[in-house]
Structures are given as C-alpha cells and as structure tokens.
Design an enzyme around this catalytic site. Sequence first.
Site, PDB file in Angstrom:
ATOM      1  N   GLU A  57       0.839  -1.203   0.000  1.00 42.99           N
ATOM      2  CA  GLU A  57       0.000   0.000   0.000  1.00 42.99           C
ATOM      3  C   GLU A  57       0.871   1.249   0.000  1.00 42.99           C
ATOM      4  OE1 GLU A  57      -2.375   2.777   3.085  1.00 42.99           O
ATOM      5  OE2 GLU A  57      -1.976   0.700   3.665  1.00 42.99           O
ATOM      6  N   ASP A  61       0.802   3.864  -3.177  1.00 46.17           N
ATOM      7  CA  ASP A  61       0.417   5.269  -3.040  1.00 46.17           C
ATOM      8  C   ASP A  61       1.378   6.154  -3.829  1.00 46.17           C
ATOM      9  OD1 ASP A  61      -1.101   7.476  -1.537  1.00 46.17           O
ATOM     10  OD2 ASP A  61       0.955   7.871  -0.931  1.00 46.17           O
ATOM     11  N   ASP A 130      -6.949   0.913   0.328  1.00 49.74           N
ATOM     12  CA  ASP A 130      -5.613   0.388   0.622  1.00 49.74           C
ATOM     13  C   ASP A 130      -5.273  -0.783  -0.303  1.00 49.74           C
ATOM     14  OD1 ASP A 130      -5.449   2.254   2.609  1.00 49.74           O
ATOM     15  OD2 ASP A 130      -5.722   0.834   4.265  1.00 49.74           O
ATOM     16  N   GLU A 133      -4.434   0.417  -3.858  1.00 49.88           N
ATOM     17  CA  GLU A 133      -3.062   0.921  -3.962  1.00 49.88           C
ATOM     18  C   GLU A 133      -2.058  -0.229  -3.911  1.00 49.88           C
ATOM     19  OE1 GLU A 133      -3.276   5.419  -2.110  1.00 49.88           O
ATOM     20  OE2 GLU A 133      -3.055   3.735  -0.709  1.00 49.88           O
TER      21      GLU A 133
END
Length: 272
Positions: A57, A61, A130, A133
């Site tokens: 995650e 991002d 989450d 990502e």
Amino acid sequence: MKHKRDELQYEHREDLEALEEALGYTFEARELLERALTHRSYVNETAGVAGDNQRLEFLGDAVLGLVVAHLLFEDDRQAAEGALSSRQSDLVCEAALVQRAEVLCLGEHLRLGRGEVLTGGRSKPGLLADAYEAILAAVYLDGGYEAAREVIERQHGPLISEGILTQPLATMVGEGAQKSPTDFKSYLQREVQRQCEEHPRYLIVAEEGPDHARTFVAEVHVDQVALGRGQGASKKQAQQEAARQAIERLDAAGGDLSQLKLAPLPPEGRAG
C-alpha cells in the site's frame, strides 16, 4: 476426484484470473497479487501466510501519485502547478480509489480475518482503497513502470480527460452539506495554496483498537500550526475528517487563513 483443498485452490485461481482480466494485466508472480489482497487480520488468524499488504500500500500510493501526475502533465501542458496539484488530489483521494475498487469488485477478492468479515470489511472504504493501492504496487513490482502506467491510465484516464469538478464550501460543511462522499483534503489544499505558498501536512497522532476495529487520529498542519483534527477507521478517513474540521474553522474565520493560524486548535477537535 478432487479433494476439497484442491477445489478451493482452483476456485481461488479462477477468482484471481477474473481480477486480472478486470485489471487488464496478467501477473508473472501471482504471489504479489495475493499479497496485495491480504489484510493484516487474515495474517493474524491464518498460519503460514507470508505477510499482509501494508508495505505494498505504501509503495502503491507513491506509484499512483507519480503516474497520475505524469498523465495530468501530459493532458494539460498549460496548467499551472497549483491546478495540477488540485486535480491530482481529486484523482487519488480515498473516494476516487474506492470507486475504482468497486468497479473491479475488489471487496469480493480480499483475504480478511473472520472478525473483519463479520464487521463488513469487504465494503469498508479504507480497506478497499488500501488494497487498490497495494495492487498497483504489485503491478509495478511485477511488470515495471510501463505496466503500472497502463493499468492506472485504463482506470483513471477517463476521469482525467473528463475533468474533475470542484465543490464550493457551502456544499461541504454546515447545514447545506451534501451527504455523498466529499474530498475535504482537496478543497483545503486549494484554499491554502490560494492564500499562501504552504502545503497542508497530515500527521497520524494516535491509533488504537483491534485490527478489525482500528481507529486513527490525524491532524492537519499548515506552517507548523495544527488547523484540524479528526478520527476514522482508516488513516485516509482520519485525514479527511481533519481537513473537514479545518474547513469548518476556516469558514467560521470568514475564509481568512491568517486568522485561523492565530487561533488554537480545540483540544478535542473532531468534525462531526
């Protein structure tokens, strides 16, 4: 005749193939996709599982932010930095990621612990965002930047070409607030950049509770001054609540950021 375990493995393989088809990408290392779908609650309750998706995650991002910035840069070569930054925030906020995750039916594929399943984990915005990502990070690690860019462009490209409409303050806070999900972080960033050269900075100042009922507390700072505080079931939700409170306080200050920076943050500030 298939054993029950073989049937489960076969069904799981078919599920992952369906997800790959929806993504438009086939993994060389399928374990990366499995890791991206694995919540920490599943790891805590299941022996022999290598790890959860939190590290992915983190990477996802950054990958998403880079690719979206690249796509926006190419889409409008005349736009100023502030306009590009605002559009990027709209495209990578939790609400936008949840929408993409729902299109992929991501909740159906998540590997969750029993407690998380019982508390509606498959539809929790924070978990969906989450995992989305994490999947982008898995694509990046498996196929490199170009593979990740192709997936992200397929998912976010139409939103970039259509443009994202911003919302006025009256529709975001107070009695006239809309009930639909709103990106308070994007609005706050636009207001801050309109009045000064600073960028809002978000800090997670506390977290508590078991894995299936985690609560995070975030603060938003501008020029080292805390403007808002909020809590939520995910870090992103807590940040949105912090931004929401900052917007409410900004509205009460007549929209003047310099006045808000002089006012102390309430000790128990949480936007409701």
